[in-house]
Design an enzyme around this catalytic site. Structure first.
Site, PDB file in Angstrom:
ATOM      1  N   THR B  49       0.852  -1.184   0.000  1.00  0.00           N
ATOM      2  CA  THR B  49       0.000   0.000   0.000  1.00  0.00           C
ATOM      3  C   THR B  49       0.894   1.243   0.000  1.00  0.00           C
ATOM      4  O   THR B  49       1.973   1.244   0.587  1.00  0.00           O
ATOM      5  CB  THR B  49      -1.033  -0.017   1.146  1.00  0.00           C
ATOM      6  OG1 THR B  49      -1.933   1.077   0.968  1.00  0.00           O
ATOM      7  CG2 THR B  49      -0.399   0.054   2.520  1.00  0.00           C
ATOM      8  N   GLU B  50       0.454   2.274  -0.723  1.00  0.00           N
ATOM      9  CA  GLU B  50       1.314   3.408  -1.067  1.00  0.00           C
ATOM     10  C   GLU B  50       1.892   4.129   0.146  1.00  0.00           C
ATOM     11  O   GLU B  50       2.966   4.723   0.066  1.00  0.00           O
ATOM     12  CB  GLU B  50       0.527   4.439  -1.901  1.00  0.00           C
ATOM     13  CG  GLU B  50       0.138   3.981  -3.288  1.00  0.00           C
ATOM     14  CD  GLU B  50      -1.255   3.400  -3.308  1.00  0.00           C
ATOM     15  OE1 GLU B  50      -1.517   2.443  -2.528  1.00  0.00           O
ATOM     16  OE2 GLU B  50      -2.094   3.875  -4.090  1.00  0.00           O
ATOM     17  N   ASN B  51       1.146   4.130   1.256  1.00  0.00           N
ATOM     18  CA  ASN B  51       1.604   4.893   2.411  1.00  0.00           C
ATOM     19  C   ASN B  51       2.642   4.148   3.247  1.00  0.00           C
ATOM     20  O   ASN B  51       2.916   4.547   4.373  1.00  0.00           O
ATOM     21  CB  ASN B  51       0.415   5.329   3.277  1.00  0.00           C
ATOM     22  CG  ASN B  51      -0.451   4.172   3.716  1.00  0.00           C
ATOM     23  OD1 ASN B  51      -0.843   3.353   2.898  1.00  0.00           O
ATOM     24  ND2 ASN B  51      -0.745   4.096   4.993  1.00  0.00           N
ATOM     25  N   SER B  91       8.406   3.638  -0.904  1.00  0.00           N
ATOM     26  CA  SER B  91       7.167   3.001  -1.338  1.00  0.00           C
ATOM     27  C   SER B  91       6.951   3.179  -2.838  1.00  0.00           C
ATOM     28  O   SER B  91       6.576   2.237  -3.551  1.00  0.00           O
ATOM     29  CB  SER B  91       5.986   3.593  -0.566  1.00  0.00           C
ATOM     30  OG  SER B  91       4.801   2.935  -0.914  1.00  0.00           O
TER      31      SER B  91
END
Lengths: 245, 226
Positions: B49-51, B91
């Protein structure tokens, strides 16, 4: 060396009118809510700092944090990837009436622009946004047969972030997924201030557990029992001026 | 005219069958997140997930949320054994550096040349892009899951996108409520379709020519109630 700062109001006292201010966090995770509210307190009491350009992934949620900064009128421009949240009213209202500017940046490009500033890299090429409206007017170059868009570093005058633990040398350790933009913003800003849940003496954080080395951090203020922005929003909390400057 | 079509769960199930054991996968916010539920028995994919989280699992039980532990959609998550945290630049290095095996995204429109439009419908309102424009570059496979047509019956597979683009020539496979379609050399290649729809009807619901390469299989999924 001792980078500890005694109070929130002292921690944000250098932030001046017209500054570019990076604010850490992704949604509520890693958002330095007490530092933000101390900054609003100062604005409410003194009228400064105003005309801020704020860099964050989002553009404020509910009636606290960045949303409260926008509501009181101290933000001139937002640089972000996703100005939409569960309650984006503060930004949306001012954006639609032209009272606030928006520079929309794809999330990975935003992170890399901030990192590039911290690393002294003025520009880089990325495939992101090629052929889209967000690449209009930008330099495009081919590498190994593929087109890439040139993006510039994104510097800031100040960064405020939240970490779980800090020490007197400014070393920081984050909690869970609250790391997100915070290490990058500490690198990119001229002056970086962290609020930490626990402030330790240098030597009390295992060097192998340091996420942000203290060289990137100028000041550390302890906020034990800091609030979590998302939990506050869910509880319906609103920013209240404390009268502190 | 009503036509038989797959539910969102069935589309997600079909897309999940193509995710290999050991794949690193990013699922777009919303509908694509459903794909995680249908990993075939015996395969383990690692979700990104991007975060800044690799290896997250299901949502926590109500009351167990920790709001410092969220995904890119700002929803609470849990961690699986082997999970890792990292900052945003790392990320997106995972995304753009070609380290992800699969990204599965939603779409407003997909064009026959692989162009994707999935971030805004026009120039009104507040624009918000998030990680959409980053995710379409770098993953080894970038697929879309979507209804075959819009709510008012317009094709979502088109000759040329009319909505603002997210990325150019980035999509290689589309899983729809009627078919599985690959994009090769600027053309839609039909790989599978529901048995109940004729080739003519499927073409009528598609905004660009569907080509068949050797043969087209049946799109077979478990009954509804997945």
């Amino acid at each position: 060396m001792d980078k500890s700062i005694a109070s929130l109001s002292e921690a944000i006292s250098d932030i001046s009118d017209g500054s570019v201010l990076m604010i850490g966090g992704f949604g509520g995770s890693g958002a330095p809510i007490e530092l933000i509210h101390a900054l609003i307190d100062r604005f409410v009491a003194t009228g400064s700092p105003k005309n801020l350009t704020v860099v964050n992934n989002n553009a404020g949620n509910g009636k606290i944090g960045i949303a409260a900064m926008i509501d009181v009128g101290m933000v001139k421009k937002m640089i972000c990837s996703f100005p939409r949240t569960s309650d984006p009213r503060a930004f949306t209202d001012k954006y639609l009436t032209g009272e606030i500017e928006l520079e929309l940046v794809p999330q990975g490009t935003l992170a890399e622009r901030i990192r590039a500033a911290g690393a002294g890299t003025p520009a880089f090429y990325t495939p992101t946004s090629y052929g889209t409206e967000l690449a209009e007017g930008k330099d495009v170059k081919e590498f190994e047969g593929r087109p890439y868009v040139m993006e510039l570093w994104l510097k800031a005058d100040f960064a405020i972030v939240k970490a779980e633990i800090g020490d007197t040398h400014g070393n920081l350790k984050y909690r869970l997924a609250s790391r997100n933009f915070n290490p990058l913003m500490c690198m990119a800003a001229h002056q970086s201030i962290a609020q930490v849940g626990e402030l330790k003496t240098a030597g009390d954080i295992d060097p192998e557990h340091v996420h942000t080395p203290g060289i990137f951090v100028d000041g550390v203020v302890e906020v034990a029992d800091a609030k979590q922005e998302e939990a506050m929003i869910r509880a319906g909390e609103e920013y209240q001026a404390t009268g502190a400057t | 005219m009503s036509i038989e079509k797959l539910s969102n769960a069935q589309i997600a199930w079909r897309a999940a069958q193509d995710i290999e054991d050991g794949a690193y996968v990013n699922l777009g916010i919303g509908f694509p997140e459903m794909v995680a539920k249908y990993q075939p028995e015996g395969r383990e994919a690692i979700f990104h997930t991007e975060n800044g989280v690799l290896g997250f699992g299901d949502a926590p039980a109500e009351g167990q949320e920790d709001w410092d532990l969220i995904n890119a959609g700002k929803k609470p998550i849990t961690l699986k054994p082997g999970a890792a945290f990292f900052h945003h630049a790392d990320s997106f290095a995972m995304v753009r550096g070609g380290h992800l095996d699969v990204a599965i995204l939603g779409a407003f429109q997909v064009a026959q040349n692989g162009d994707l439009a999935n971030w805004r419908l026009g120039s009104k309102g507040v624009p918000a892009v998030g990680g959409a424009m980053d995710l379409v570059h770098g993953a080894k496979r970038v697929a879309v899951i979507t209804e075959h047509v819009t709510k008012d019956g317009k094709p979502k597979l088109v000759e040329k996108c009319t909505f603002p683009l997210t990325g150019v020539g980035c999509i290689t496979r589309v899983y729809t409520s009627l078919a599985v379609v690959d994009i090769e050399d600027g053309r839609f290649i039909l790989r599978e379709k529901l048995k109940s729809i004729s080739m003519d009807d499927l073409q009528k619901h598609t905004g660009a020519p569907l080509h068949i390469d050797k043969e087209c299989g049946d799109l077979v999924v478990p009954e509804n109630g997945l």
